[in-house]
Design an enzyme around this catalytic site. Sequence first.
Site, short mmCIF file in Angstrom:
data_model
loop_
_atom_site.label_atom_id
_atom_site.label_comp_id
_atom_site.label_asym_id
_atom_site.label_seq_id
_atom_site.Cartn_x
_atom_site.Cartn_y
_atom_site.Cartn_z
N GLU A 195 0.94 -1.23 -0.15
CA GLU A 195 -0.11 -0.08 0.08
C GLU A 195 1.03 1.41 -0.13
OE1 GLU A 195 -4.35 0.18 1.75
OE2 GLU A 195 -3.08 0.79 3.19
N LYS A 204 -13.56 1.01 -4.27
CA LYS A 204 -14.52 1.08 -3.06
C LYS A 204 -15.78 1.87 -3.82
CE LYS A 204 -11.42 1.98 0.90
NZ LYS A 204 -11.10 3.26 1.88
N HIS A 241 7.81 -26.97 1.62
CA HIS A 241 6.93 -28.38 1.12
C HIS A 241 5.78 -27.73 0.28
CE1 HIS A 241 9.04 -30.99 3.88
NE2 HIS A 241 9.19 -30.07 4.77
O1 LIG Z 1 -9.04 2.53 9.52
P1 LIG Z 1 -9.89 2.38 8.43
O2 LIG Z 1 -10.23 4.15 8.15
O3 LIG Z 1 -11.22 1.70 8.47
O4 LIG Z 1 -9.26 1.96 7.04
C1 LIG Z 1 -9.03 0.66 7.09
C2 LIG Z 1 -8.06 0.38 5.83
O5 LIG Z 1 -8.47 0.83 4.78
C3 LIG Z 1 -7.55 1.39 3.73
O6 LIG Z 1 -7.95 2.62 3.85
C4 LIG Z 1 -7.57 1.05 2.25
O7 LIG Z 1 -8.92 0.95 1.95
C5 LIG Z 1 -6.24 1.15 4.41
O8 LIG Z 1 -5.22 2.15 4.34
C6 LIG Z 1 -6.73 1.19 5.93
O9 LIG Z 1 -5.89 0.66 6.71
#
Ligand SMILES: O=P(O)(O)OC[C@H]1O[C@](O)(CO)[C@@H](O)[C@@H]1O
Length: 538
Positions: free
Chosen positions: A320, A455, A349
């Site tokens: 990331e 998303k 393995h």
């Molecule tokens: O802590 P949050 O805001 O729920 O985000 C969870 C995760 O989602 C992300 O934003 C990625 O979608 C990550 O960077 C982060 O760790």
Amino acid sequence: MNDGLDRFRAHLFHDERLGVWLDTSRVRWTADFLDGLEPRLQAAYEAMAALERGAIANADEGRMVGHYWLRAPELAPDPAIRDAITTTLGRVLTFAEDVHAARIRPERASRFRDVLLIGIGGSALGPQLVSAALTSPADRMSVWFFDNTDPDGFDRTLDAIGDALPGTLAVVISKSGGTKETRNGMLEAEAAYARLGLDFAKHAVVVTGEGSELDKHAVARGFLDRFPMWDWVGGRTSELSAVGLLPAALQGLDVEDMLRGARAMDEVTRSRVTKRNPAAQLAAAWLSATGGAGKKDMVLLPYKDRLELFSRYAQQLVMESLGKRLDRQGREVWQGISVYGNKGSTDQHAYVQQLRDGVDNFFVTFLEVLLDRAPQRGDLSVEPGVTSGDYLSGFLQGTRRALDERGRASITITLEALDATSLGALIALYERAVGIYAELVDINAYHQPGVEAGKKAAQAVIDLEQRVLAGLRAKAGTALSLAEVAAAAGSDDPETVFWILRHLSANPRRGVLRVRGQGAEAEVGSPLDWSWMIAAAP
Ligand SMILES: O=P(O)(O)OC[C@H]1O[C@](O)(CO)[C@@H](O)[C@@H]1O
């Protein structure tokens, strides 16, 4: 003259105080590689120092990057931040003590004995790693995880918690407070408590950004407590904020040792003398192995069951942070390093065959822990004078050698023992190595623009599903073609409509609706030619 030994000697870092060794001798970098890199490394050290002084290192989001202050609050550029860090640590410790002493108690059970952590990504991976790595019979509480929006996953975890739910403390973690998987996990948990006649709020705390949706929900519902997450801590580097400290303290782990270990590693990795800086050497080794362009994958092989989740943790931290389309000058660079791995010798393995004999598109990082097991557990011999731990060490060395014979690069990190201090140090080592690597390839390691596309597309599917259902309801009892359903939903994307219908038909909403797809494939040729209708509730 022994070339291998000379090389090993020249590329073996050891810090006695940290109890950490780093061997980069099998990366096979040329003698002048590090010398040539030195000016860029010096620039990286300066950039890291500026970052620690409070520069807006995450320029795109206009944010400071302050995870190093979490273990050295005195370095924070602003007294309010310093105060927030120390106050929060104190509150975390007090809260955990109060829970352990049953001064904070659940609604019905006599005390909290279990923790259900609800979070995802950086709000779960660090806690999962730490919980698994440091668990022992001395744990004060057992920790469970909801880290997805898989209904069956929720059920499976709730089944495992079983009768202990009334004594389970839910810790809901989300920096943004708006992550759907976490929201769903919280609602599923809330419903599970409600089925027992229990008020979720009396069993729940949150770790989230002040004023987030989740924060407002916790206030409105009167949760037991709230702990802050700050915009200057990224999710993937949040293990040493309340995100990781709270669940660890509840489990009964020594969070102050974890902080001490990270702090000690930070002190060493602030060095501008490359030979004395293991994070710089690690980053340089990655650069050498991958050509600075992600040409090789990072295979993480801890020879220690307790570190099995390290690759998942590092996968987020590395991928990331480094997986970026643009560099900081706005040029298209498609950067990144792919990370995978589980544990040795188990993986020997499984896929090590390919590592030795197949495509040469990786470099291995072995993680070794010298102390095989707690001394009070004895030293059983599996053969005369030979222990299981000797085999574990032998297998690691054997694979390292076998790969080297084929010219396949490896790095080895050795910890004297695995405990809260060394785990804190290991986390800090990787955090800084990622930071330095990002400087070397000139990318912003602290944003994640790429995750937004998925998303948004997911939300569009959920919205379309509502329109599909409305369209079907409006024509209840009538069989509709895919094109007709799509038209009724106002969609010009029949493929997505098909995915939605297929999923809906497999998951009737009990007592509400049943979507059915009909049609003989043999006759009409394709499931895309089925007809769909909303039928009476089953
Ligand atoms: O802590 P949050 O805001 O729920 O985000 C969870 C995760 O989602 C992300 O934003 C990625 O979608 C990550 O960077 C982060 O760790």
